[in-house]
Design a protein around this motif. Structure first.
Motif, PDB file in Angstrom:
ATOM      1  N   VAL A 144       0.837  -1.195   0.000  1.00 57.98           N
ATOM      2  CA  VAL A 144       0.000   0.000   0.000  1.00 57.98           C
ATOM      3  C   VAL A 144       0.875   1.249   0.000  1.00 57.98           C
ATOM      4  O   VAL A 144       1.899   1.318   0.685  1.00 57.98           O
ATOM      5  N   TRP A 145       0.485   2.195  -0.836  1.00 57.08           N
ATOM      6  CA  TRP A 145       1.111   3.515  -0.913  1.00 57.08           C
ATOM      7  C   TRP A 145       0.055   4.537  -0.538  1.00 57.08           C
ATOM      8  O   TRP A 145      -1.067   4.481  -1.030  1.00 57.08           O
ATOM      9  N   GLU A 150       5.079   9.680   2.592  1.00 58.56           N
ATOM     10  CA  GLU A 150       6.424  10.267   2.578  1.00 58.56           C
ATOM     11  C   GLU A 150       6.645  11.167   3.791  1.00 58.56           C
ATOM     12  O   GLU A 150       7.742  11.216   4.352  1.00 58.56           O
ATOM     13  N   GLY A 151       5.608  11.848   4.226  1.00 59.56           N
ATOM     14  CA  GLY A 151       5.725  12.698   5.411  1.00 59.56           C
ATOM     15  C   GLY A 151       6.024  11.915   6.676  1.00 59.56           C
ATOM     16  O   GLY A 151       6.632  12.434   7.607  1.00 59.56           O
ATOM     17  N   ALA A 152       5.621  10.655   6.720  1.00 58.18           N
ATOM     18  CA  ALA A 152       5.858   9.823   7.901  1.00 58.18           C
ATOM     19  C   ALA A 152       7.184   9.078   7.850  1.00 58.18           C
ATOM     20  O   ALA A 152       7.795   8.818   8.879  1.00 58.18           O
ATOM     21  N   THR A 153       7.653   8.734   6.636  1.00 59.09           N
ATOM     22  CA  THR A 153       8.877   7.929   6.527  1.00 59.09           C
ATOM     23  C   THR A 153      10.064   8.707   5.970  1.00 59.09           C
ATOM     24  O   THR A 153      11.201   8.270   6.106  1.00 59.09           O
ATOM     25  N   GLY A 154       9.787   9.815   5.273  1.00 55.02           N
ATOM     26  CA  GLY A 154      10.857  10.589   4.660  1.00 55.02           C
ATOM     27  C   GLY A 154      11.370   9.997   3.364  1.00 55.02           C
ATOM     28  O   GLY A 154      12.402  10.429   2.848  1.00 55.02           O
ATOM     29  N   ILE A 155      10.669   9.012   2.817  1.00 60.63           N
ATOM     30  CA  ILE A 155      11.094   8.350   1.586  1.00 60.63           C
ATOM     31  C   ILE A 155      10.055   8.608   0.494  1.00 60.63           C
ATOM     32  O   ILE A 155       8.873   8.304   0.668  1.00 60.63           O
ATOM     33  N   LEU A 160       4.134   0.446   2.100  1.00 63.56           N
ATOM     34  CA  LEU A 160       4.148  -0.474   3.224  1.00 63.56           C
ATOM     35  C   LEU A 160       3.783  -1.864   2.717  1.00 63.56           C
ATOM     36  O   LEU A 160       3.022  -2.005   1.750  1.00 63.56           O
ATOM     37  N   LEU A 161       4.315  -2.877   3.360  1.00 68.86           N
ATOM     38  CA  LEU A 161       4.030  -4.272   3.031  1.00 68.86           C
ATOM     39  C   LEU A 161       3.054  -4.790   4.078  1.00 68.86           C
ATOM     40  O   LEU A 161       3.354  -4.770   5.274  1.00 68.86           O
ATOM     41  N   VAL A 162       1.900  -5.224   3.620  1.00 69.14           N
ATOM     42  CA  VAL A 162       0.824  -5.605   4.536  1.00 69.14           C
ATOM     43  C   VAL A 162       0.568  -7.106   4.425  1.00 69.14           C
ATOM     44  O   VAL A 162       0.389  -7.619   3.324  1.00 69.14           O
ATOM     45  N   GLY A 163       0.580  -7.773   5.546  1.00 63.41           N
ATOM     46  CA  GLY A 163       0.318  -9.211   5.537  1.00 63.41           C
ATOM     47  C   GLY A 163      -0.411  -9.631   6.790  1.00 63.41           C
ATOM     48  O   GLY A 163      -0.258  -9.024   7.851  1.00 63.41           O
ATOM     49  N   GLY A 164      -1.222 -10.668   6.659  1.00 64.55           N
ATOM     50  CA  GLY A 164      -1.949 -11.158   7.818  1.00 64.55           C
ATOM     51  C   GLY A 164      -2.820 -12.344   7.491  1.00 64.55           C
ATOM     52  O   GLY A 164      -2.613 -13.028   6.498  1.00 64.55           O
TER      53      GLY A 164
END
Length: 176
Positions: A144-145, A150-155, A160-164
């Motif tokens: 998920v993008w 970017e404001g939270a990670t600076g990248i 994020l990689l989501v799994g469950g």
């Protein structure tokens, strides 16, 4: 005469109620195999496992009103409140392959928070996880993008990689 009417009244009521009862038509949505209540963890390629300290968050997938088998809702809003980022998007699906997602930004359907959201490389894997209860559950994975990630990670262009796994309802399978 009154006595006969009193005895016949319950019989009439019973007949009236039973004659109105019909077997309901049971049907499944076209995305039934992809629908569910999930426990997922949001991980990051650089920052590792659960960089936001959320643990397992609840996620819902379910059919759209059109129920045409080409899209489903995906949201982290459960019982009226967000469990992670506050997002709700209609995601393209391929039901036969149990895949979902797009490289196109989708508009977040949360009022007042209309950011772009991309759900990419989504897959549901049937009977993939054995849980503490012994129950074998389906697994879910996607990337998920968020437009404001970017404001939270600076990248730039981060994801994020989501799994469950699919929620079973057994207490011993609830994340700690």
């Amino acid at each position: 005469m009154k006595r006969n009417i009193i005895y016949l009244l319950p019989l009439f009521f019973l007949f009236a109620v039973s004659s109105c009862m019909e077997d309901p038509e049971v049907w499944n949505s076209k995305v039934v195999d992809m629908s569910g209540d999930w426990y997922v963890q949001y991980n990051h390629e650089s920052y590792g496992v659960d960089p936001f300290g959320v643990g397992f968050a609840e996620l819902l997938t379910y059919n759209t009103a059109s129920d045409d088998g080409t899209e489903m809702w995906l949201t982290d809003i459960v019982s009226g409140s967000a469990t992670f980022w506050e997002y709700k998007v209609k995601v393209p699906v391929i039901t036969g392959a149990l895949t979902f997602g797009s490289n196109e930004a989708l508009v977040n359907a949360v009022d007042g928070y209309e950011i772009g959201v991309k759900i990419m490389n989504g897959k549901i894997i049937e009977d993939a996880v054995t849980l503490p209860s012994g129950y074998v559950a389906d697994s879910i994975y996607f990337e998920v993008w968020f437009e404001d990630l970017e404001g939270a990670t600076g990248i730039a262009d981060d994801k994020l990689l989501v799994g469950g796994y699919r929620r079973t309802g057994f207490i011993e399978d609830e994340p700690h």
